[in-house]
Design an enzyme around this catalytic site. Sequence first.
Site, PDB file in Angstrom:
ATOM      1  N   GLN A   1      -6.901 -20.818  38.317  1.00  0.00           N
ATOM      2  CA  GLN A   1      -6.991 -19.699  39.247  1.00  0.00           C
ATOM      3  C   GLN A   1      -8.296 -18.941  38.998  1.00  0.00           C
ATOM      4  O   GLN A   1      -8.343 -18.002  38.218  1.00  0.00           O
ATOM      5  CB  GLN A   1      -5.795 -18.761  39.099  1.00  0.00           C
ATOM      6  CG  GLN A   1      -5.823 -17.680  40.161  1.00  0.00           C
ATOM      7  CD  GLN A   1      -4.583 -16.820  40.171  1.00  0.00           C
ATOM      8  OE1 GLN A   1      -3.622 -17.055  39.476  1.00  0.00           O
ATOM      9  NE2 GLN A   1      -4.630 -15.781  40.992  1.00  0.00           N
ATOM     10  N   PHE A   2      -9.358 -19.377  39.701  1.00  0.00           N
ATOM     11  CA  PHE A   2     -10.672 -18.766  39.490  1.00  0.00           C
ATOM     12  C   PHE A   2     -10.687 -17.289  39.861  1.00  0.00           C
ATOM     13  O   PHE A   2     -11.475 -16.525  39.322  1.00  0.00           O
ATOM     14  CB  PHE A   2     -11.758 -19.536  40.248  1.00  0.00           C
ATOM     15  CG  PHE A   2     -11.843 -19.232  41.715  1.00  0.00           C
ATOM     16  CD1 PHE A   2     -12.752 -18.299  42.186  1.00  0.00           C
ATOM     17  CD2 PHE A   2     -11.010 -19.872  42.625  1.00  0.00           C
ATOM     18  CE1 PHE A   2     -12.840 -18.011  43.537  1.00  0.00           C
ATOM     19  CE2 PHE A   2     -11.089 -19.595  43.973  1.00  0.00           C
ATOM     20  CZ  PHE A   2     -12.002 -18.663  44.437  1.00  0.00           C
ATOM     21  N   THR A   3      -9.816 -16.849  40.757  1.00  0.00           N
ATOM     22  CA  THR A   3      -9.822 -15.447  41.170  1.00  0.00           C
ATOM     23  C   THR A   3      -9.470 -14.510  40.025  1.00  0.00           C
ATOM     24  O   THR A   3      -9.809 -13.328  40.064  1.00  0.00           O
ATOM     25  CB  THR A   3      -8.865 -15.196  42.352  1.00  0.00           C
ATOM     26  OG1 THR A   3      -7.528 -15.521  41.959  1.00  0.00           O
ATOM     27  CG2 THR A   3      -9.268 -16.011  43.569  1.00  0.00           C
TER      28      THR A   3
END
Length: 146
Positions: free
Chosen positions: A78-80
């Site tokens: 989850q890069f966010t």
Amino acid sequence: MLALIQRVASASVVVEEATVGAIDAGLLALVAVEPGDGEPQVVRLAERLLGYRVFGDDAGRMNRSLADTGGGLLLVSQFTLAADTRSGMRPSFTTAAAPDVAERLFNRLVEQCRERHAGRVETGRFGAHMTVSLVNDGPVTFLLRP
């Protein structure tokens, strides 16, 4: 690297209407890779994911780890999670690693966890639009850094 961990009674990930990963009791870890991360961060995060004491002992105190319980681990990229949200009304993703680097390090984390953990280790699908479902147990949620 960052991992937002949640103690769960169950969790699953669906991609394009197919379940790609699911666990019963254990930990859901949403994982982000940051610029400058490498093998030392991967190894340390794997140690922390498997050793962090968030499960109750006989007295109900958080003294048992995932390694102690043998529970499942669901790792979801989850890069966010690495977004810079300190200013403005829109996140900046300059604090997240480039996708090719992030995918390589995320996969190394999965390998490390599978090598070290006797319990089930499942994943989502890197870069895909995922639907993550969970039943949070507690709720118990922590942000881990290696």
